[in-house]
Write a protein that holds these residues in place. Sequence first.
Motif, mmCIF file in Angstrom:
data_model
loop_
_atom_site.group_PDB
_atom_site.id
_atom_site.type_symbol
_atom_site.label_atom_id
_atom_site.label_comp_id
_atom_site.label_asym_id
_atom_site.label_seq_id
_atom_site.Cartn_x
_atom_site.Cartn_y
_atom_site.Cartn_z
ATOM 1 N N MET A 21 0.826 -1.201 0.000
ATOM 2 C CA MET A 21 0.000 0.000 0.000
ATOM 3 C C MET A 21 0.864 1.256 0.000
ATOM 4 S SD MET A 21 -3.068 0.749 -0.167
ATOM 5 C CE MET A 21 -4.290 1.915 0.178
ATOM 6 N N GLU A 22 1.981 1.177 0.659
ATOM 7 C CA GLU A 22 2.882 2.316 0.739
ATOM 8 C C GLU A 22 3.436 2.680 -0.638
ATOM 9 O OE1 GLU A 22 6.880 2.963 3.084
ATOM 10 O OE2 GLU A 22 5.224 2.466 4.430
ATOM 11 N N ASP A 23 3.731 1.649 -1.468
ATOM 12 C CA ASP A 23 4.222 1.898 -2.823
ATOM 13 C C ASP A 23 3.170 2.606 -3.668
ATOM 14 O OD1 ASP A 23 6.657 0.747 -2.278
ATOM 15 O OD2 ASP A 23 6.066 -1.237 -2.994
ATOM 16 N N ASP A 72 3.832 10.835 -6.563
ATOM 17 C CA ASP A 72 4.733 11.249 -7.643
ATOM 18 C C ASP A 72 3.943 11.700 -8.879
ATOM 19 O OD1 ASP A 72 6.957 10.758 -6.110
ATOM 20 O OD2 ASP A 72 7.336 8.762 -6.956
ATOM 21 N N LYS A 73 2.862 10.981 -9.173
ATOM 22 C CA LYS A 73 2.031 11.349 -10.320
ATOM 23 C C LYS A 73 1.390 12.723 -10.094
ATOM 24 C CE LYS A 73 -1.610 9.558 -13.260
ATOM 25 N NZ LYS A 73 -2.563 8.481 -13.509
ATOM 26 N N ALA A 74 0.868 12.946 -8.890
ATOM 27 C CA ALA A 74 0.253 14.236 -8.567
ATOM 28 C C ALA A 74 1.298 15.356 -8.608
ATOM 29 C CB ALA A 74 -0.406 14.173 -7.193
ATOM 30 N N LYS A 91 3.482 20.158 -11.396
ATOM 31 C CA LYS A 91 4.597 20.787 -12.097
ATOM 32 C C LYS A 91 4.196 21.156 -13.533
ATOM 33 C CE LYS A 91 9.483 20.155 -13.055
ATOM 34 N NZ LYS A 91 10.640 19.273 -12.935
ATOM 35 N N GLU A 92 3.419 20.292 -14.184
ATOM 36 C CA GLU A 92 2.952 20.559 -15.537
ATOM 37 C C GLU A 92 1.989 21.750 -15.566
ATOM 38 O OE1 GLU A 92 0.698 18.099 -19.117
ATOM 39 O OE2 GLU A 92 1.471 17.022 -17.386
#
Length: 102
Positions: free
Chosen positions: A1-3, A10-12, A17-18
């Motif tokens: 679950m942590e992964d 990271d996706k968010a 950033k985009e």
Amino acid sequence: MEDFDKIAYDKAKRKVKEIKGFYINLTCYCIVIPILVYINLRFSPQFQWFWFSLAGWGVGVLFHGMGAFDCYPFLGKGWEERKLKQLMDEMERRDKERDKYE
């Protein structure tokens, strides 16, 4: 679950950033284009070359925004799903017709 949480974070983070990059691009556009218009009309009003910058960069900003906010009105996810269903229906219809003649 942590992964999973790490991947989602990271996706968010990439998405933020985009979006931030888009706002920087838009801000620069809104500052630079009026300056170019002023320079053009002040020093060479007989040829209005600022339209090329305004249109070219404007299209770039538009597509940048569409990418940053996942807005694809022409070939977005809905289009993919509709096209996939259409092709599957056509294949199924052809198979039924072929089976009918065999």
